[in-house]
Design an enzyme around this catalytic site. Structure first.
Site, PDB file in Angstrom:
ATOM      1  N   ASP A 185       2.729  59.753   0.451  1.00 35.56           N
ATOM      2  CA  ASP A 185       1.786  59.157   1.560  1.00 35.56           C
ATOM      3  C   ASP A 185       2.466  57.712   1.578  1.00 35.56           C
ATOM      4  O   ASP A 185       3.013  57.067   0.796  1.00 35.56           O
ATOM      5  CB  ASP A 185       0.832  58.875   0.868  1.00 35.56           C
ATOM      6  N   GLU A 225       5.405  61.765   4.764  1.00 36.82           N
ATOM      7  CA  GLU A 225       4.220  61.352   5.399  1.00 36.82           C
ATOM      8  C   GLU A 225       4.692  59.877   6.274  1.00 36.82           C
ATOM      9  O   GLU A 225       4.484  58.851   5.755  1.00 36.82           O
ATOM     10  CB  GLU A 225       3.007  61.067   4.775  1.00 36.82           C
TER      11      GLU A 225
END
Length: 641
Positions: free
Chosen positions: A277, A319
């Site tokens: 992330d 991501e």
């Protein structure tokens, strides 16, 4: 040859099946690159001891990996790039929105199997602050399951059952930051100098103000600025996303070693794909925007090379919602080409598809994708039309200008079109993080509502309803055919509309992204037998398209996507090929029938043995006077005989 290819080669040439022997070979194969990457970030003259600590850590991490997963690692090395298979079809979901908790999710495995889903991305399930927590991306732990979802035992039971059923699991690794309630942060607040060194913490605002000169604001409305003053500590902390999310200081090698341990422990729970992330933000450097820096890429590659040694059956997803030319870099460049992340979100394709829906034209899609360098052959895309997040408008300004459009006016049109500022638009979305100073903003809303179904149902407009259903199917048909893994957002397979209930929750009401984070509608699913409902029409057609994809190896990702210009700006065409087969994907973004000239299609060999077959309609395609008519929002998968 990438490091992964070397491991696969070693695995294929050796009869040895001892996981420890093969671990030693992987370590020997990777250690020089690991050393190079480590010392590029942490200079050898001051961090030799930290490197030695890393070399001692890797065997310990391998020893603690469960035996069943070690054997799975070897099977996957033998199988090769399993994640590029045409069999892979995914779904993204919130556990609590899908079916209560982890046990409830496990109960719904038959639903996944019926639709054809075998890859699940579960949104964060670890412990987090009770109030605002960015949907779980403010983590209190990397391994403890929040009690609302069940227990770690429940997670292990789920991953074991997924393995039996042939389902792959992706979980998030919030690699850029922790919550302010994380044990390290708590110790830092209490004055522990070691853990204060795990974050960007400053005595006064002198350095923060220097950083702020170049750092953009991620959430200008709800969390302006990039630093937060913590009264209990009487210090400033870097908080790029939200005030309760403290950015980790990776210039400290101890942070890397700790986070590598957390990463491997996550993989040891049976996770097949780890979603890194916010990885574009990992390295901070004063005088820059601290995004997409070379050091961030080296750090990610270092994580991957170490994970590949310990757990080669687990891979990384980038991501990184950045410009197309920047996304491709997360697969690795130069010495690390193919040695960074195996997967990345195709955010550019997603945003460009929504642009084509609004404009009814494919010109920006062609122009933008034509500027994206080819990805390494051992990497793959995650292709999607919606996710839990907003839709950004990160198109290249110069490409918009080359089309004769004004970039700022074009973005304004898109915001107006999707966010209910144009009476004639069928979309019912909302603005997210709108900045009145710059006019920049993002779009929220479910796929079905953005494509007109909500408005069609409210107006009882059958024509609009039918067009919306066709758009939903066409958009999914594109991602099912494009090279990579198609990822369906839970609820989109039954045309779920916007969920406005978030407005009644104080912790969510200021974040319009909850508009597209609905509860899974099991009542609607129980009525799918009624094939006249929009939900049924979408579900059964997507199920059929997924089955077609899995029956045709041409959909496997062999880095073979070729775009073709047709001369008709409403039509999109790309080809997929392998040694034996060819498939041409054709669709029409306009609400009127469109025609395309087919002489070039014939030169590709699609009419060599008579009229070719459209896999979608299961019928032969015929042309009149050399022209192929494509109906509004029709999708064609033309297979070469």
């Amino acid at each position: 040859m990438t490091q992964a290819q070397l491991h696969q080669l070693l695995r294929s040439q050796l009869k040895e099946n001892d996981p420890k022997v093969l671990f030693d070979l992987r370590l020997a194969t990777n250690v020089s690159l690991i050393q190079q990457l480590f010392f590029s970030l942490y200079p050898e003259q001051t961090h030799q001891l930290h490197f030695e600590k890393l070399l001692k850590l890797l065997p310990k991490l391998f020893a603690s990996r469960p035996e069943a997963l070690k054997k799975q690692d070897l099977r996957r090395l033998k199988a090769g790039n399993w994640y590029q298979s045409e069999q892979m079809v995914g779904m993204q979901l919130y556990v609590e929105h899908f079916n209560k908790d982890l046990k409830g999710l496990q109960e719904k495995i038959p639903y996944f199997k019926e639709l054809g889903i075998n890859f699940i991305h579960i949104m964060p399930i670890t412990t987090r602050p009770k109030g605002e927590n960015d949907g779980g991306y403010a983590v209190n732990s990397y391994h403890e399951v929040d009690k609302r979802y069940g227990t770690k035992k429940d997670l292990l039971a789920l991953t074991a059952e997924f393995r039996k059923q042939g389902i792959f699991l992706m979980l998030d690794f919030v690699v850029n930051h922790t919550s302010n309630e994380f044990p390290w942060a708590k110790k830092a607040v209490q004055g522990d100098k070691k853990y204060q060194g795990y974050y960007y913490i400053y005595e006064d605002d002198t350095i923060p103000l220097e950083f702020e000169k170049n750092l953009p604001e991620v959430f200008p409305e709800t969390s302006p600025g990039n630093f937060t003053y913590v009264p209990k500590m009487e210090k400033w902390v870097m908080t790029v996303f939200n005030s309760y999310q403290w950015d980790l200081n990776y210039t400290n090698p101890e942070v890397f070693l700790e986070m590598l341990t957390n990463l491997v422990k996550l993989a040891d729970m049976g996770v097949d794909v780890v979603r890194f992330d916010a990885l574009a933000f990992l390295w901070k450097k004063m005088g820059t925007i601290s995004q997409n820096l070379p050091e961030a890429h080296d750090l990610i590659s270092l994580f991957r090379m170490c994970l590949q040694v310990v757990a080669p059956g687990t891979i990384l997803l980038a991501e990184a919602i950045v410009a197309p030319t920047d996304i491709i870099k997360y697969f690795g460049e130069g010495p690390t080409k193919g040695n960074e992340c195996e997967m990345a979100y195709n955010a550019s394709l997603m945003a460009l598809l929504w642009n084509s829906i609004a404009t009814k034209k494919t010109s920006l899609l062609y122009k933008s994708w034509g500027h994206v360098p080819p990805k390494p052959k051992d990497c793959t895309w995650i292709n999607y039309i919606r996710c839990h997040d907003d839709i950004g408008l990160g198109y290249e300004n110069h490409l918009i200008q080359e089309l004769g459009w004004n970039p700022s006016q074009h973005r304004k049109f898109l915001l107006d079109y999707y966010c209910q500022r144009l009476d004639w638009s069928p979309a019912t979305g909302r603005l997210f993080m709108y900045n009145p100073k710059t006019g920049d903003g993002r779009i929220t809303g479910s796929a079905a509502s953005l494509l007109g179904l909500e408005k069609g149902l409210s107006q009882k407009n059958d024509s609009l309803i039918d067009r919306s259903i066709s758009k939903i199917i066409m958009m999914h048909g594109i991602i099912l055919a494009f090279g990579g893994i198609p990822l369906i957002y839970a609820g989109d397979e039954i045309a779920t509309l916007n969920d406005y209930s978030f407005q009644n929750d104080p912790s969510k009401k200021d974040d319009s992204r909850w508009l597209n984070r609905p509860l899974q509608d099991w009542e609607t699913i129980s009525k799918l037998e009624n094939n006249q409902l929009p939900s049924s029409k979408v579900f059964y057609e997507l199920r059929r398209l997924i089955a077609i994809r899995k029956e045709n190896p041409v959909f496997a990702d062999l880095n073979d996507v070729a775009l073709y210009h047709t001369g008709n700006e409403h039509i999109l065409v790309f080809e997929r090929t392998n040694k034996k087969e060819g498939l041409l994907m054709i669709c029409n973004f306009d609400e009127s029938p469109q025609v395309m000239e087919t002489s070039w299609v014939k030169k590709l060999g699609y009419f060599a043995q008579g009229d070719p077959k459209d896999l979608v309609s299961d019928s032969k395609i015929k042309v009149n006077s050399g022209l192929l008519e494509v109906m509004p929002y029709q999708i064609i998968w033309l297979k070469k005989n």
